[in-house]
Scaffold this motif. Structure first.
Motif, PDB file in Angstrom:
ATOM      1  N   ALA A 176       0.847  -1.201   0.000  1.00  0.00           N
ATOM      2  CA  ALA A 176       0.000   0.000   0.000  1.00  0.00           C
ATOM      3  C   ALA A 176       0.874   1.239   0.000  1.00  0.00           C
ATOM      4  O   ALA A 176       1.919   1.274   0.663  1.00  0.00           O
ATOM      5  CB  ALA A 176      -0.910  -0.006   1.219  1.00  0.00           C
ATOM      6  N   SER A 177       0.481   2.217  -0.761  1.00  0.00           N
ATOM      7  CA  SER A 177       1.215   3.478  -0.762  1.00  0.00           C
ATOM      8  C   SER A 177       0.232   4.627  -0.832  1.00  0.00           C
ATOM      9  O   SER A 177      -0.846   4.495  -1.420  1.00  0.00           O
ATOM     10  CB  SER A 177       2.175   3.542  -1.959  1.00  0.00           C
ATOM     11  N   CYS A 178       0.614   5.725  -0.202  1.00  0.00           N
ATOM     12  CA  CYS A 178      -0.257   6.899  -0.201  1.00  0.00           C
ATOM     13  C   CYS A 178       0.623   8.116  -0.478  1.00  0.00           C
ATOM     14  O   CYS A 178       1.591   8.375   0.260  1.00  0.00           O
ATOM     15  CB  CYS A 178      -0.958   7.038   1.150  1.00  0.00           C
ATOM     16  N   GLY A 179       0.337   8.830  -1.527  1.00  0.00           N
ATOM     17  CA  GLY A 179       1.207   9.946  -1.864  1.00  0.00           C
ATOM     18  C   GLY A 179       0.509  11.039  -2.639  1.00  0.00           C
ATOM     19  O   GLY A 179      -0.628  10.888  -3.081  1.00  0.00           O
ATOM     20  N   LEU A 180       1.209  12.142  -2.782  1.00  0.00           N
ATOM     21  CA  LEU A 180       0.675  13.298  -3.522  1.00  0.00           C
ATOM     22  C   LEU A 180       1.038  13.166  -4.989  1.00  0.00           C
ATOM     23  O   LEU A 180       2.073  12.595  -5.340  1.00  0.00           O
ATOM     24  CB  LEU A 180       1.284  14.588  -2.958  1.00  0.00           C
ATOM     25  N   SER A 181       0.195  13.734  -5.801  1.00  0.00           N
ATOM     26  CA  SER A 181       0.534  13.740  -7.226  1.00  0.00           C
ATOM     27  C   SER A 181      -0.019  15.009  -7.841  1.00  0.00           C
ATOM     28  O   SER A 181      -0.837  15.691  -7.275  1.00  0.00           O
ATOM     29  CB  SER A 181      -0.066  12.503  -7.907  1.00  0.00           C
TER      30      SER A 181
END
Lengths: 313, 106
Positions: free
Chosen positions: A308-313
């Motif tokens: 799982a990854s959570c990031g800005l784009s």
């Protein structure tokens, strides 16, 4: 006398349509066939070619029957149709009940290899073939054509995702609006096998019947998406979180399909269920008012771990 | 453009076709094909159930007419259907503008 393609098509419609409203529908489709055939011939096509094209554009009779029945079952045309609706609801309930049972006991696999006829009597269990959410009508039509060629298949009935959704809402009025894979359950064929073939035999041919866009899943977990509240009572849902701007890998067994992964973005919780299919990431994106997007990606890896990854784009 | 890309918009397209004048199912399909310069390849099997839905909702009405020696079910746009078309046209315009805004900035 050889039956023409148009006559065969009309006969299939006549056999499939409910009595109420059938005459009008048949007259309309007959007129459509005649008009389109005349047009085709005007364009220089042979009778056979014009007939083939118009029937192809109309789509399989079974699907057309289902679309009309779909409306009739909503009871917009009186009592006879309300009776049809009741019967349809009971059928969906029966299929869901059977399939939920399979899901809970972990029997949702195509393990059987038997393909030959068996002397065992057939149980009344129905087989349901579900399509991918993005499956096209032409893919479904291609599948119907193939299905009709198998002696193991006694009959089949097309159920649209929209019909399934309406029926599920009647059965489970408190279900959340969101169901797995989007707002719409999946188009499906309900297949009844010929009496001399066992359930595994019919599963095997459906499993082998590969058409693009089609998911041959008799008891795919997505099936129970619309009745999520029902499933939730049977399976405890585990929950893990991932911090914004980071990634986590959960060892095999920590998370399973439909467990939740969340990411907190300044009080807003993005959540993504662990996908059923390994190797295909699921993701959810939230776009802030400043147009910066936060994306939570969750992948069920082939080895059973979950990334799982959570990031800005 | 195939019929799958038109899911959810078929009723709107049929209302627009009916706004040009009454017509039977096949004529409406041909009208849409002509208006779209051949780009709309409707799943013709979807059209008749959609017409029935429009009628059940009161947006269209139909009657039998005889022409070329054949009986045809001819559809007409009703006043609520015309109002619905106006509303849906507006909603569609809003959607297109919104999507264009997003696409223009991405």
């Amino acid at each position: 006398v050889t039956e023409s393609e148009s006559e065969r098509y009309l006969r299939e419609l006549r056999q499939g349509l409910p009595v109420f409203g059938r005459r009008r529908i048949l007259a309309e489709i007959r007129h459509h066939l005649e008009a389109a055939l005349a047009d085709g011939k005007d364009r220089g096509l042979s009778d056979q070619e014009a007939e083939r094209l118009v029937i192809e554009r109309l789509g399989p009779a079974a699907i057309l029957v289902e679309r009309f029945t779909d409306d009739l079952t909503r009871g917009v045309r009186g009592l006879p149709n309300r009776l049809v609706a009741t019967m349809a609801k009971k059928r969906i309930l029966a299929v869901l009940t059977v399939c939920l049972g399979f899901a809970v006991v972990g029997a949702a696999v195509f393990s059987a290899t038997e393909t030959s006829p068996s002397a065992k009597p057939a149980s009344p269990l129905a087989v349901t073939v579900y399509f991918k959410h993005q499956a096209t009508r032409s893919q479904e039509g291609a599948f119907a054509k193939k299905l009709a060629t198998y002696p193991q298949v006694k009959k089949f009935k097309f159920v649209t995702g929209a019909t399934a959704l309406r029926q599920m809402k009647k059965v489970h009025p408190t279900s959340p609006g969101l169901v797995l894979g989007g707002h719409n359950p999946f188009d499906s064929f309900q297949v009844t096998r010929a009496v001399e073939y066992t359930q595994p035999a019919i599963q095997k041919i459906l499993h082998d019947l590969t058409v693009p866009g089609v998911r041959f899943v008799m008891v795919h977990p997505e099936l129970v998406g619309p009745s999520w509240d029902l499933l939730r009572k049977q399976l405890a849902r585990h929950h893990e979180s991932v911090v914004l701007g980071s990634s986590r890998v959960f060892a095999p067994g920590v998370l399973r399909a439909m467990d939740l992964v969340t990411c907190n973005d300044h009080g807003l919780h993005l959540q993504m269920p662990v996908p059923f299919q390994s190797g295909q990431p699921g993701r959810v994106t939230f776009t802030r008012t400043n147009m910066v997007s936060v994306t939570l990606r969750v992948t069920y890896e082939h080895d059973g771990s979950v990334r799982a990854s959570c990031g800005l784009s | 453009m195939n019929g799958d890309a038109l899911r959810g918009h078929l009723e709107l397209l049929l209302l627009a076709a009916l706004a040009e004048g009454e017509g039977h199912g096949y004529a409406l399909i041909e009208r849409l094909r002509a208006r779209s310069e051949g780009a709309l390849a409707l799943g013709e099997g979807s059209v008749y159930p959609a017409l029935h839905r429009l009628e059940a909702a009161g947006f269209a009405r139909s009657s039998w007419e005889r022409g070329d020696g054949r009986r045809k079910r001819v559809y007409h746009l009703t006043k609520p259907g015309r109002d619905k078309l106006g509303h849906e046209r507006h909603a569609w315009g809003e959607l297109v503008r919104t999507v264009e805004l997003v696409l223009a900035t991405s």
